[in-house]
Design an enzyme around this catalytic site. Structure first.
Site, PDB file in Angstrom:
ATOM      1  N   ARG A   1       4.723   7.018  -6.538  1.00  0.00           N
ATOM      2  CA  ARG A   1       4.000   8.263  -6.749  1.00  0.00           C
ATOM      3  C   ARG A   1       4.652   9.379  -5.931  1.00  0.00           C
ATOM      4  NH1 ARG A   1      -2.269   6.890  -5.794  1.00  0.00           N
ATOM      5  NH2 ARG A   1      -2.097   8.975  -4.898  1.00  0.00           N
TER       6      ARG A   1
ATOM      7  N   ARG B   1      -1.793  13.994   3.667  1.00  0.00           N
ATOM      8  CA  ARG B   1      -2.976  13.368   3.053  1.00  0.00           C
ATOM      9  C   ARG B   1      -3.838  12.719   4.130  1.00  0.00           C
ATOM     10  NH1 ARG B   1      -0.249   9.504  -0.853  1.00  0.00           N
ATOM     11  NH2 ARG B   1      -2.330   8.886  -1.523  1.00  0.00           N
TER      12      ARG B   1
ATOM     13  N   LYS C   1      -8.044   0.788  -1.614  1.00  0.00           N
ATOM     14  CA  LYS C   1      -9.209   0.992  -2.474  1.00  0.00           C
ATOM     15  C   LYS C   1      -8.904   0.615  -3.935  1.00  0.00           C
ATOM     16  CE  LYS C   1      -9.734   5.402  -1.453  1.00  0.00           C
ATOM     17  NZ  LYS C   1      -8.608   5.625  -0.511  1.00  0.00           N
TER      18      LYS C   1
ATOM     19  N   ARG D   1       4.701   1.488  -1.566  1.00  0.00           N
ATOM     20  CA  ARG D   1       3.803   1.265  -2.710  1.00  0.00           C
ATOM     21  C   ARG D   1       4.497   1.683  -4.011  1.00  0.00           C
ATOM     22  NH1 ARG D   1      -2.176   3.854  -3.033  1.00  0.00           N
ATOM     23  NH2 ARG D   1      -1.113   5.853  -3.097  1.00  0.00           N
TER      24      ARG D   1
ATOM     25  N   ARG E   1     -14.879  12.685  -1.632  1.00  0.00           N
ATOM     26  CA  ARG E   1     -13.903  12.903  -0.569  1.00  0.00           C
ATOM     27  C   ARG E   1     -14.318  14.046   0.354  1.00  0.00           C
ATOM     28  NH1 ARG E   1      -9.097  10.634  -3.545  1.00  0.00           N
ATOM     29  NH2 ARG E   1      -7.331  10.598  -2.140  1.00  0.00           N
TER      30      ARG E   1
HETATM   31  P1  AMP Z   1      -5.731   9.203  -4.962  1.00  0.00           P
HETATM   32  O1  AMP Z   1      -5.056   8.497  -6.077  1.00  0.00           O
HETATM   33  O2  AMP Z   1      -7.186   8.851  -4.860  1.00  0.00           O
HETATM   34  O3  AMP Z   1      -5.009   9.041  -3.651  1.00  0.00           O
HETATM   35  O4  AMP Z   1      -5.691  10.779  -5.318  1.00  0.00           O
HETATM   36  C1  AMP Z   1      -4.464  11.469  -5.464  1.00  0.00           C
HETATM   37  C2  AMP Z   1      -4.689  12.971  -5.316  1.00  0.00           C
HETATM   38  O5  AMP Z   1      -5.611  13.425  -6.326  1.00  0.00           O
HETATM   39  C3  AMP Z   1      -5.332  13.393  -4.008  1.00  0.00           C
HETATM   40  O6  AMP Z   1      -4.377  13.535  -2.969  1.00  0.00           O
HETATM   41  C4  AMP Z   1      -5.968  14.720  -4.420  1.00  0.00           C
HETATM   42  O7  AMP Z   1      -4.999  15.758  -4.523  1.00  0.00           O
HETATM   43  C5  AMP Z   1      -6.481  14.427  -5.808  1.00  0.00           C
HETATM   44  N1  AMP Z   1      -7.861  13.852  -5.757  1.00  0.00           N
HETATM   45  C6  AMP Z   1      -8.255  12.595  -6.108  1.00  0.00           C
HETATM   46  N2  AMP Z   1      -9.563  12.422  -5.913  1.00  0.00           N
HETATM   47  C7  AMP Z   1     -10.032  13.598  -5.423  1.00  0.00           C
HETATM   48  C8  AMP Z   1     -11.312  14.043  -4.985  1.00  0.00           C
HETATM   49  N3  AMP Z   1     -12.390  13.247  -5.011  1.00  0.00           N
HETATM   50  N4  AMP Z   1     -11.407  15.326  -4.522  1.00  0.00           N
HETATM   51  C9  AMP Z   1     -10.352  16.154  -4.503  1.00  0.00           C
HETATM   52  N5  AMP Z   1      -9.118  15.780  -4.870  1.00  0.00           N
HETATM   53  C10 AMP Z   1      -8.943  14.518  -5.330  1.00  0.00           C
END
Ligand code: AMP
Length: 216
Positions: free
Chosen positions: A163, A174, A13, A127, A88
């Site tokens: 990360r 996740r 994404k 990554r 999400r």
């Molecule tokens: P991402 O970079 O999108 O994979 O997000 C990393 C982490 O941020 C996720 O594993 C969640 O802990 C938190 N996070 C990001 N976006 C959301 C969301 N829309 N709702 C809840 N937690 C989020």
């Protein structure tokens, strides 16, 4: 272009959002990036989200919905937007629907990047992100390959890092969270006639071409 990008962690994404942003000039709104920035700056929001992020769980709906509302109400959506990692959960999707209705910014599509799970784990464990320019790389796709753990960012020379939540145990959690809480959004957007699906396998450029074909 007003798009929601759907797909499991590691489906690409963030990478595709960068391509789409360059092509259409719209805002890239990544809730994960906003949370990581808050974490780095040591804000109250970052501290609140930290424990959830470390475990690969979702931050509370009201926290992320508040962030997105603020961003869109601040005029962040007029030239179009790409929602990356948001919504999400079903409550987040409902909340986004209301915010967009208030702002008269109807969604064009929810684009699902579909990828096989084992490929995702493979992608995420390799990554790396650049600390300086934020660009996302995959060690396996870089000239030095997996050996190049200490390779600098090919774009700006910055330091690449993994990360914390890209450790394999956290990735598995996740993915579980994705299946339980986020995957139902696919049907939610399908029922509203917004769903478009792309087979997100191939190089980032190949996938971007497929997205162009799907979005017309
Ligand atoms: P991402 O970079 O999108 O994979 O997000 C990393 C982490 O941020 C996720 O594993 C969640 O802990 C938190 N996070 C990001 N976006 C959301 C969301 N829309 N709702 C809840 N937690 C989020």
């Amino acid at each position: 272009m007003r798009l929601v990008l759907l797909g499991a962690p590691g489906s690409g994404k963030g990478t595709q959002a960068e391509f789409l942003k360059a092509e259409y000039g719209c805002a890239h709104i990544s809730t994960g990036d906003i949370l990581r920035r808050n974490l780095k700056d040591g804000t109250a929001l970052g501290l609140e989200a930290r424990a959830f992020m470390d475990r690969g769980e979702l931050a509370p709906d009201d926290v992320v919905v508040g962030m997105v509302r603020e961003r869109l109400r601040g005029g962040g959506g007029e030239k179009g937007f790409l929602m990356d990692g948001f919504p999400r959960t079903l409550p987040q999707a409902e909340a986004l629907g209301k915010i967009l209705e208030e702002l008269s910014l109807p969604l064009d599509a929810a684009l699902l990047l579909r990828v096989d799970e084992e490929l995702i784990v493979h992608r995420l464990t390799h990554r790396r992100s650049c600390r300086s320019c934020g660009k996302i790389w995959n060690l396996l796709a870089m000239p030095s390959g997996a050996e190049g753990e200490k390779t600098p960012c090919p774009e700006c020379g910055g330091e690449l890092y993994r990360r914390d939540d890209d450790a394999e145990s956290v990735i598995r959690n996740r993915l579980l969270v994705y299946h339980e809480q986020t995957a139902p959004l696919v049907e939610w957007y399908e029922k509203r006639g917004k769903l478009r699906i792309v087979d997100a396998v191939g190089s980032p450029k190949e996938i971007f071409t497929k997205i162009g074909a799907v979005l017309g």
